[in-house]
Structures are given as C-alpha cells and as structure tokens.
Scaffold this motif. Structure first.
Motif, PDB file in Angstrom:
ATOM      1  N   LEU A 155      12.302  -8.143  19.076  1.00  0.00           N
ATOM      2  CA  LEU A 155      13.480  -7.073  18.554  1.00  0.00           C
ATOM      3  C   LEU A 155      12.797  -6.082  17.660  1.00  0.00           C
ATOM      4  O   LEU A 155      13.598  -5.098  17.603  1.00  0.00           O
ATOM      5  N   THR A 156      11.500  -6.284  17.004  1.00  0.00           N
ATOM      6  CA  THR A 156      11.319  -5.388  16.193  1.00  0.00           C
ATOM      7  C   THR A 156      10.960  -4.006  16.942  1.00  0.00           C
ATOM      8  O   THR A 156      10.941  -2.843  16.340  1.00  0.00           O
ATOM      9  N   PHE A 157      10.445  -3.923  18.215  1.00  0.00           N
ATOM     10  CA  PHE A 157      10.433  -3.026  18.839  1.00  0.00           C
ATOM     11  C   PHE A 157      11.683  -2.221  19.613  1.00  0.00           C
ATOM     12  O   PHE A 157      11.615  -1.148  20.423  1.00  0.00           O
ATOM     13  N   ASP A 158      12.764  -2.740  19.411  1.00  0.00           N
ATOM     14  CA  ASP A 158      14.270  -2.188  19.682  1.00  0.00           C
ATOM     15  C   ASP A 158      14.311  -0.536  19.481  1.00  0.00           C
ATOM     16  O   ASP A 158      14.340   0.389  20.281  1.00  0.00           O
ATOM     17  N   ILE A 159      14.348  -0.450  18.066  1.00  0.00           N
ATOM     18  CA  ILE A 159      14.470   1.019  17.704  1.00  0.00           C
ATOM     19  C   ILE A 159      13.406   2.152  18.290  1.00  0.00           C
ATOM     20  O   ILE A 159      14.047   3.019  18.711  1.00  0.00           O
TER      21      ILE A 159
END
Length: 312
Positions: free
Chosen positions: A18-22
C-alpha cells in the motif's frame, strides 16, 4: 505458523504494498473522477475474477458474507472516495500522516463496539495523535488544503470502522474492499457522464492499471483478512509503513516536501506510534512468559480461566 503470526504476516505485506499507492496515482497524471473510476473499477473486476476462479475450483468463498459484508464493503467504498479526494486536494505527506490516525479510531471503536478497553498507554498515544493531527490540519487552514485533510481524516475513520466490523463478525472480508469499489465507480460514472469538473483525462493510464489491478486488490485483500487473526488496533498499526514510506517515495519522485508544521506533526505521530508499538510488543512478551510459566507449573492463567468460564 500460528493464526496470530499469519495475521501479522498478511497485514504487514499488505501495508507494504500500500505504500506505493499514492506515488503510482500521482504518476498516472489523471483527473479526479477518471482516476476514481479506473482505480476502483479495476479492483472490482479483479475481485469478481478471483471469486469466479475460486468458484470454478469448487472452493467456497463468499464474495460478500451477509449484511455485515455489505456494510463493510460500503465503508471501504466510501473510504476510497475520500482517499482519492484527499490525494487530489492536499499534500501526500498530509494524507498519510492523517490516515495513521485510524489507529486511534480503531481503538475507540473497538472499545465502544467490541468492549476492548484501551490500555492507559493507548489512551495517552491517542491524545498525542490528536494534538499532532490538529497541528497538521491547522496548517492546512493557512495553505488552503483543509478539504483534503478533512477527506483524509474521514477516510481514516471509515477504514477503522471497516476493520472493527470485520473483527466483530469474524467473517472473511477479503473481497469486501474491492467489491466496495462499486460506490466510487457509480459516483465517478455519474460525474463523468454529466461533464462535471475533474472528469477529463488520464495522461499515463498504465500506472493506474498497475494501481487498480494489482496494488489495491493485493494490499486490501491482505489488510481485510488480517482482522480475522489479530486485533483491529494491531492491523491499524501496520498503516505506519505507509505513513513513513509514502512521503519518501513522493519526495524521491516528485520532489514534494511537506510544510514544517506538517512535518512536525508527522514526526510526532510516527514517534507516538513507534513508542506504542514497542510497548505492545513488550507487554505481549510478558504475557507469553507468564502463560508459559503457569503451564509449566500446572496452573492455568487467570485470564484463560475467565475465558473458559465465559465459554461455558
């Protein structure tokens, strides 16, 4: 692997993805509502495809387990709308710093709904986090990012509510976050058909395909399954990874630097969460040690006796 260890592994992996979402959303370079539509629509499509494959393999898996599943999916769908709005209306660091407040929401809802009374250290951590979020939001009133910050805070509450419902039901909610994508898909479709603002184009759709078809389904399936095995506050703790790493990725790719008050608030949030996590780990080790000693001496711990009596 114990159920608790399985929950930690699933949730930790999902949070890392999820850290790569933005950053990936920013790389797509799209307008608000096309991004909402493609991101959630792809996640919904992947969920339906995976569910169909499981059905063909004769492995029973409920797409939405009853009314509580519908409610949980609805909460995730609303959180997706709020999250993307936040990404488009405030700094990435503000989004992830405020989203980390879901641990406080999860603790409060766990107390109200599940009767899981927070420890004194958790209450202190929550008070510190409230002050840090107030600092970030106060700065946004000056910079004009207040709407984005409020959207991020709303998303944090909705995610905590979904986690709490999953924890209370004990049901498998692995597909719920993706199925909830039907809400942003319907809303985005209505806006785009009506020609509303932010309903134009996507400059690099391949990044959005990666986000909607891979990152979101994989991360949220793990995060939605985790509460079956660990507490809601433990699940919320893993969102700390996004809090720390997402601003780093955005800074490395886009050169976006948080404002000083936002950075101070973020550091306070991270320090409070790290301190609370270390305290929880220490307390868990003590409980495990006491339990092992009691078993070795042929005595059952008082907590286990109480649970057994309640079960009877």
């Amino acid at each position: 692997m114990t159920p608790h260890q399985k929950g930690l592994a699933l949730t930790g992996f999902g949070a890392m993805v999820l850290t790569f979402d933005i950053p990936v959303l920013r790389l797509a370079g799209g307008d608000l509502w096309p991004v909402q539509f493609v991101r959630s629509g792809l996640g919904l499509g992947v969920a339906l495809l995976a569910w169909g494959v499981l059905a063909l393999a004769r492995r029973r898996s409920a797409l939405i387990p009853g009314r509580v599943g519908v409610a949980t999916a609805g909460l995730y769908g609303l959180s997706a709308i709020a999250f993307v709005n936040a990404v488009f209306h405030t700094a990435a660091a503000n989004v992830v710093f405020i989203l980390s407040f879901n641990i406080a929401f999860a603790a409060m809802l766990g107390w109200l709904v599940l009767g899981e009374r927070p420890a004194r250290a958790t209450l202190v951590t929550m008070a510190i986090m409230i002050g840090a979020v107030a600092l970030i939001v106060g700065d946004s009133m000056r910079t004009g990012n207040l709407f984005g910050d409020i959207s991020a805070l709303f998303a944090a509450f909705l995610i905590a509510a979904a986690i709490t419902l999953t924890r209370a039901s004990g049901r498998d909610m692995g597909f719920a976050p993706m199925v909830g994508g039907i809400l942003p898909v319907v809303l985005a479709s209505a806006v785009m058909l009506g020609g509303g603002p932010g309903a134009e184009t996507i400059e690099a759709p391949w990044w959005l395909i990666l986000n909607g078809a891979v990152l979101i389904p994989l991360s949220f399936w793990c995060l939605a399954t985790g509460p079956k095995y660990i507490t809601g506050s433990e699940v919320a703790m893993f969102f700390l990874l996004e809090t720390v790493l997402a601003p780093v990725w955005v800074w490395m790719i886009f050169g976006e630097v948080p404002t000083t008050p936002a950075l101070i608030g973020g550091v306070i949030l991270i320090a409070a969460l790290v301190g609370h996590t270390l305290w929880q780990l220490r307390r868990e080790r003590r409980r495990t040690l006491v339990r092992k000693r009691s078993v070795a001496q042929g005595r059952e711990p008082a907590a286990d006796v109480a649970k057994r009596r309640l079960a009877v």
